[in-house]
Design an enzyme around this catalytic site. Structure first.
Site, short mmCIF file in Angstrom:
data_model
loop_
_atom_site.label_atom_id
_atom_site.label_comp_id
_atom_site.label_asym_id
_atom_site.label_seq_id
_atom_site.Cartn_x
_atom_site.Cartn_y
_atom_site.Cartn_z
N HIS A 64 -53.29 -69.24 -42.31
CA HIS A 64 -54.62 -69.52 -41.72
C HIS A 64 -54.58 -69.28 -40.21
O HIS A 64 -54.18 -70.15 -39.44
CB HIS A 64 -55.02 -70.97 -42.02
CG HIS A 64 -56.42 -71.31 -41.63
ND1 HIS A 64 -57.18 -72.24 -42.32
CD2 HIS A 64 -57.21 -70.87 -40.63
CE1 HIS A 64 -58.38 -72.34 -41.75
NE2 HIS A 64 -58.41 -71.52 -40.71
N ARG A 68 -59.08 -62.91 -33.96
CA ARG A 68 -60.19 -62.62 -33.03
C ARG A 68 -60.63 -61.18 -32.90
O ARG A 68 -61.61 -60.92 -32.20
CB ARG A 68 -59.87 -63.16 -31.62
CG ARG A 68 -59.52 -64.63 -31.55
CD ARG A 68 -60.64 -65.46 -32.09
NE ARG A 68 -60.52 -66.88 -31.76
CZ ARG A 68 -61.13 -67.82 -32.45
NH1 ARG A 68 -61.90 -67.51 -33.48
NH2 ARG A 68 -61.01 -69.07 -32.11
N ASN A 98 -64.14 -64.86 -39.51
CA ASN A 98 -65.18 -65.15 -38.51
C ASN A 98 -65.00 -64.37 -37.20
O ASN A 98 -64.99 -64.94 -36.12
CB ASN A 98 -65.27 -66.66 -38.23
CG ASN A 98 -63.98 -67.23 -37.68
OD1 ASN A 98 -62.90 -66.71 -37.93
ND2 ASN A 98 -64.09 -68.31 -36.91
N HIS A 193 -63.46 -74.28 -46.16
CA HIS A 193 -63.54 -75.18 -45.01
C HIS A 193 -64.45 -76.32 -45.45
O HIS A 193 -65.65 -76.14 -45.62
CB HIS A 193 -64.13 -74.42 -43.81
CG HIS A 193 -64.23 -75.26 -42.57
ND1 HIS A 193 -63.66 -74.89 -41.37
CD2 HIS A 193 -64.84 -76.44 -42.33
CE1 HIS A 193 -63.91 -75.82 -40.46
NE2 HIS A 193 -64.64 -76.76 -41.01
N HIS A 246 -57.10 -76.70 -43.94
CA HIS A 246 -56.86 -77.78 -42.95
C HIS A 246 -57.34 -79.18 -43.38
O HIS A 246 -58.18 -79.79 -42.73
CB HIS A 246 -57.47 -77.42 -41.60
CG HIS A 246 -58.79 -76.71 -41.64
ND1 HIS A 246 -59.84 -77.17 -42.36
CD2 HIS A 246 -59.20 -75.56 -41.04
CE1 HIS A 246 -60.86 -76.33 -42.23
NE2 HIS A 246 -60.49 -75.34 -41.43
N ASP A 319 -54.08 -72.74 -38.42
CA ASP A 319 -55.48 -72.62 -38.01
C ASP A 319 -55.53 -72.17 -36.54
O ASP A 319 -56.36 -72.64 -35.75
CB ASP A 319 -56.25 -73.93 -38.21
CG ASP A 319 -57.77 -73.75 -38.08
OD1 ASP A 319 -58.23 -72.59 -38.03
OD2 ASP A 319 -58.48 -74.76 -38.01
#
Ligand code: NCD
Ligand code: ZN
Length: 442
Positions: A64, A68, A98, A193, A246, A319
């Site tokens: 995880h 970017r 994301n 999530h 998470h 994460d």
């Protein structure tokens, strides 16, 4: 270099440690000579590493991370964040969707795979994001066509956000259920999530506080628990493999434990910041301690450590979510971006606990139980299996992908010396033991 000999290291395996000499030829593990009390076989190579007293692990997996790229290169790029991973002993990562554009189309996935192909030190895999029905159609297309087979090989699963976080990827109404059904049918692991949007929105509306610790009240434990309940129900109804991202709360852990007892395909991961930090750290960290799900009170962290000991928790995953230091200084503080870097510090923090030390400088009296073999299970064997990453352990005939650990080496975590582009860490000044270096990877 054509051959490398790693002499006398201790190979950490789920079945028990063994001291061995490992001969690597042209990148392939040619021979593993287990040391017994009998006469030693003399192996020779172009280069030799004396590894007495050191531990050998397969290159660690962090399932995880947020690297970017594309679109947020000021926070990090695949190049900089891969360097950070490798410096922390991690040679395989699973990157979240994301980005900008988000990984919700075959074209976006193809572009990420193209960039990742030049990062030879770190194997980057990608989650496919779904926020709209059309993304599910795209996923079906990706899974159906022969021409996409190499892209599929790089796609480790689907990611679903039940509430917004960085990148606003919350699934639209009805999409969550469709995603579960599709993942069940296509046999793709679904990472969720788990935070409840209604509870979060209500708490945000009622909140009158301005200080950073209010973040933990706005995204309260109940929010995670409710979302996990919903996700487990969907897993039950569809047969999909649910992987809870998470996990951060006591009750959430109990729900996962119950789901496992009920025979459901449910797995979970915890992040180092939920194991090592708590709401007590807001005082020193300020917005550098802001992430989603947020920091919890210490009792939750203790429960998560107990979950590791019991085997309920399958993976530790960082994460890793870098933001620039300047971005993190946004005021009012509750509007600062959520996320902390962690890919480079995860293994050293865990190694410190396995060495019998607790690294938190301000919270001394706590010593969870963790063995080196647990680190291998949490950060290699389990993520490798759950996400079908096809990484080989230390076996004769396999490509070398080895991490050497000096279990006694003490060092201090300094953000400025880490390799992530963001150059800060929530563990500034922490003393850790155990340096992980990639010894041979081809
Ligand atoms: C993540 C990020 O910044 O990408 N932030 C975080 O707090 N974990 C987004 C996310 O996955 O929630
Ligand atoms: Zn994340």
């Amino acid at each position: 270099m054509t051959s490398l000999l790693i002499r006398g290291g201790t190979v950490v395996r789920p079945t028990g440690d063994e001291r061995a000499d490992i001969l690597i030829n042209e990148g392939v593990i040619d021979e593993i000579f287990v040391r017994t009390t009998g006469p030693q076989k003399l192996l020779a190579a172009d280069q030799t590493i004396e590894a007495n007293g050191q531990l050998l692990f397969p290159g660690f997996i962090d399932c995880h991370v947020h690297f970017r790229e594309p679109g947020m290169e000021q926070k990090g790029t695949m190049e900089t964040e891969s360097q950070s991973a490798v410096a922390g002993g991690v040679t395989t990562v699973c990157d979240m969707p994301n980005t900008n554009p988000p990984t919700v189309s075959i074209a976006a996935l193809r572009e990420k795979v193209r960039i990742a192909e030049s990062m030879s030190a770190c194997d980057i895999r990608f989650f496919f994001g779904v926020t709209q029905s059309e993304h599910i159609q795209e996923l079906r297309h990706l899974w159906a066509e022969q021409e996409f087979v190499s892209l599929r090989d790089r796609c480790c699963g689907v990611k679903l956000y039940l509430d917004h976080s960085t990148g606003n990827q919350k699934a639209a109404k009805g999409v969550a259920e469709e995603a579960f059904r599709t993942c069940a049918e296509l046999k793709i692991p679904l990472v969720v999530h788990c935070e409840d949007p209604v509870l979060n929105a209500r708490a945000a509306k009622l909140n009158t506080r301005m200080d950073i610790s209010a973040h933990s009240l706005i995204r309260a434990p109940e929010s995670e628990q409710r979302a996990i309940t919903v996700a487990v129900e969907l897993a039950k109804g569809t047969g999909a493999h649910l992987h809870v991202a998470h996990l951060s709360t006591k009750r959430g852990l109990e729900l996962v434990e119950q789901a496992k007892k009920d025979g459901l395909a449910v797995t979970c991961e915890v992040a180092p910041h939920h194991l090592f930090l708590s709401t007590e750290d807001y005082e020193t960290l300020g917005t550098l301690g802001k992430m989603n799900p947020p920091l919890r009170t210490p009792d939750h962290g203790e429960a998560l450590w107990a979950g590791i000991e019991k085997g309920t928790i399958d993976c530790v995953a960082s994460d890793h979510a870098p933001h620039t230091f300047e971005e993190k200084q946004t005021v009012p503080v509750l509007t600062a971006p959520s996320g902390v870097p962690g890919v480079e510090t995860m293994i050293p923090l865990l190694l410190t606990v396995a060495a019998g030390r607790w690294p938190h400088p301000r919270r001394r009296s706590f010593q969870p139980k963790l063995m080196y073999a647990d680190i291998r299970r949490l950060c290699f064997d389990n993520p490798n299996r759950i996400f079908s990453l096809r990484q080989t352990a230390i076996e004769q005939g396999s490509m070398a992908n080895l991490v050497l650990v000096q279990p006694e080496e003490e060092w201090e975590i300094r953000g400025a010396q880490l390799h992530s582009k963001c150059r800060w860490t929530p563990y500034e000044g922490w003393k850790v033991v155990g340096k992980a270096t990639v010894a041979g990877r081809w």
